[in-house]
Scaffold this motif. Structure first.
Motif, PDB file in Angstrom:
ATOM      1  N   GLU A  38      40.763 -94.600 -82.778  1.00 30.89           N
ATOM      2  CA  GLU A  38      39.806 -95.557 -82.230  1.00 30.89           C
ATOM      3  C   GLU A  38      39.738 -95.530 -80.703  1.00 30.89           C
ATOM      4  OE1 GLU A  38      43.748 -97.526 -82.573  1.00 30.89           O
ATOM      5  OE2 GLU A  38      42.516 -96.520 -84.060  1.00 30.89           O
ATOM      6  N   ASN A  39      40.717 -94.925 -80.045  1.00 30.72           N
ATOM      7  CA  ASN A  39      40.713 -94.818 -78.581  1.00 30.72           C
ATOM      8  C   ASN A  39      40.105 -93.514 -78.085  1.00 30.72           C
ATOM      9  OD1 ASN A  39      42.035 -97.309 -78.316  1.00 30.72           O
ATOM     10  ND2 ASN A  39      44.007 -96.344 -78.649  1.00 30.72           N
ATOM     11  N   PHE A  40      39.571 -92.692 -78.991  1.00 32.32           N
ATOM     12  CA  PHE A  40      38.981 -91.413 -78.605  1.00 32.32           C
ATOM     13  C   PHE A  40      37.860 -91.637 -77.601  1.00 32.32           C
ATOM     14  CE2 PHE A  40      35.839 -88.035 -79.047  1.00 32.32           C
ATOM     15  CZ  PHE A  40      36.633 -86.918 -78.868  1.00 32.32           C
ATOM     16  N   MET A  41      37.837 -90.809 -76.554  1.00 32.08           N
ATOM     17  CA  MET A  41      36.809 -90.906 -75.520  1.00 32.08           C
ATOM     18  C   MET A  41      36.097 -89.573 -75.353  1.00 32.08           C
ATOM     19  SD  MET A  41      38.143 -93.191 -72.376  1.00 32.08           S
ATOM     20  CE  MET A  41      39.895 -92.922 -72.333  1.00 32.08           C
ATOM     21  N   SER A  42      34.843 -89.638 -75.022  1.00 31.10           N
ATOM     22  CA  SER A  42      34.096 -88.423 -74.703  1.00 31.10           C
ATOM     23  C   SER A  42      34.589 -87.887 -73.367  1.00 31.10           C
ATOM     24  CB  SER A  42      32.603 -88.726 -74.625  1.00 31.10           C
ATOM     25  OG  SER A  42      32.333 -89.545 -73.507  1.00 31.10           O
ATOM     26  N   SER A  43      34.284 -86.643 -73.077  1.00 33.97           N
ATOM     27  CA  SER A  43      34.688 -86.032 -71.804  1.00 33.97           C
ATOM     28  C   SER A  43      34.113 -86.814 -70.627  1.00 33.97           C
ATOM     29  CB  SER A  43      34.216 -84.580 -71.732  1.00 33.97           C
ATOM     30  OG  SER A  43      34.846 -83.827 -72.733  1.00 33.97           O
ATOM     31  N   THR A  44      32.869 -87.251 -70.741  1.00 36.40           N
ATOM     32  CA  THR A  44      32.222 -88.004 -69.669  1.00 36.40           C
ATOM     33  C   THR A  44      32.941 -89.318 -69.412  1.00 36.40           C
ATOM     34  OG1 THR A  44      30.116 -87.035 -70.296  1.00 36.40           O
ATOM     35  CG2 THR A  44      30.030 -88.990 -68.907  1.00 36.40           C
ATOM     36  N   LYS A  45      33.296 -90.027 -70.481  1.00 30.29           N
ATOM     37  CA  LYS A  45      33.987 -91.302 -70.334  1.00 30.29           C
ATOM     38  C   LYS A  45      35.393 -91.105 -69.754  1.00 30.29           C
ATOM     39  CE  LYS A  45      34.977 -95.609 -72.668  1.00 30.29           C
ATOM     40  NZ  LYS A  45      34.900 -96.368 -73.911  1.00 30.29           N
ATOM     41  N   MET A  46      36.098 -90.048 -70.193  1.00 28.50           N
ATOM     42  CA  MET A  46      37.430 -89.764 -69.648  1.00 28.50           C
ATOM     43  C   MET A  46      37.361 -89.522 -68.147  1.00 28.50           C
ATOM     44  SD  MET A  46      39.615 -87.343 -72.229  1.00 28.50           S
ATOM     45  CE  MET A  46      38.367 -86.093 -72.390  1.00 28.50           C
ATOM     46  N   LYS A  47      36.419 -88.679 -67.735  1.00 28.42           N
ATOM     47  CA  LYS A  47      36.286 -88.355 -66.314  1.00 28.42           C
ATOM     48  C   LYS A  47      35.926 -89.592 -65.504  1.00 28.42           C
ATOM     49  CE  LYS A  47      35.300 -83.543 -67.109  1.00 28.42           C
ATOM     50  NZ  LYS A  47      34.343 -82.456 -67.118  1.00 28.42           N
ATOM     51  N   ALA A  48      35.066 -90.452 -66.032  1.00 32.68           N
ATOM     52  CA  ALA A  48      34.698 -91.682 -65.328  1.00 32.68           C
ATOM     53  C   ALA A  48      35.899 -92.608 -65.176  1.00 32.68           C
ATOM     54  CB  ALA A  48      33.571 -92.391 -66.071  1.00 32.68           C
ATOM     55  N   GLN A  49      36.723 -92.702 -66.216  1.00 33.03           N
ATOM     56  CA  GLN A  49      37.909 -93.547 -66.165  1.00 33.03           C
ATOM     57  C   GLN A  49      38.914 -93.018 -65.127  1.00 33.03           C
ATOM     58  OE1 GLN A  49      39.557 -94.390 -69.998  1.00 33.03           O
ATOM     59  NE2 GLN A  49      41.197 -95.633 -69.183  1.00 33.03           N
ATOM     60  N   VAL A  50      39.120 -91.715 -65.099  1.00 33.81           N
ATOM     61  CA  VAL A  50      40.030 -91.117 -64.118  1.00 33.81           C
ATOM     62  C   VAL A  50      39.480 -91.307 -62.703  1.00 33.81           C
ATOM     63  CG1 VAL A  50      40.986 -88.932 -63.297  1.00 33.81           C
ATOM     64  CG2 VAL A  50      41.059 -89.484 -65.723  1.00 33.81           C
ATOM     65  N   PHE A  51      38.172 -91.121 -62.542  1.00 37.43           N
ATOM     66  CA  PHE A  51      37.526 -91.313 -61.245  1.00 37.43           C
ATOM     67  C   PHE A  51      37.774 -92.734 -60.750  1.00 37.43           C
ATOM     68  CE2 PHE A  51      33.974 -92.580 -58.606  1.00 37.43           C
ATOM     69  CZ  PHE A  51      33.819 -91.504 -57.737  1.00 37.43           C
ATOM     70  N   ASN A  52      37.559 -93.729 -61.612  1.00 36.54           N
ATOM     71  CA  ASN A  52      37.779 -95.130 -61.225  1.00 36.54           C
ATOM     72  C   ASN A  52      39.234 -95.398 -60.896  1.00 36.54           C
ATOM     73  OD1 ASN A  52      35.079 -95.810 -61.537  1.00 36.54           O
ATOM     74  ND2 ASN A  52      35.350 -96.383 -63.688  1.00 36.54           N
TER      75      ASN A  52
END
Length: 99
Positions: free
Chosen positions: A11-25
């Protein structure tokens, strides 16, 4: 130093775009230096432990450093420890530090 994000198939799976946005933040809030983005590795695996160990082996890391909560007793029994599992199964040295 390299940061590793392990993407799990649940349930915590993230798309590549979402992962990169989270790391960026995270990097923007943590130190404001976004040039560290190239030092972040994204790994897809079935467990956090396997993801970290596979990434360390792939990049031929000299050391694995990981934070631990330092739980003991009954809370350790129910929660387990990712850092303990890594230390028990790693072929490379592991450094843990309590947060």
């Amino acid at each position: 130093m390299h940061l590793v994000y392990v993407n799990l198939p649940n349930e915590n799976f993230m798309s590549s775009t979402k992962m990169k946005a989270q790391v960026f933040n995270f990097l923007e809030k943590a130190d404001g230096h976004l040039e560290h983005l190239k030092q972040v590795y994204y790994v897809n695996d079935y467990t956090v432990e396997k993801g970290i160990l596979n990434c360390a082996n792939d990049m031929n890391a000299d050391l694995i450093a990981i934070a631990t909560h330092g739980r003991t007793g009954i809370s350790h029994f129910f929660s387990g420890s990712i850092s303990e599992d890594i230390a028990n199964h790693a072929s490379k040295p592991v450094m843990t530090f309590k947060i």
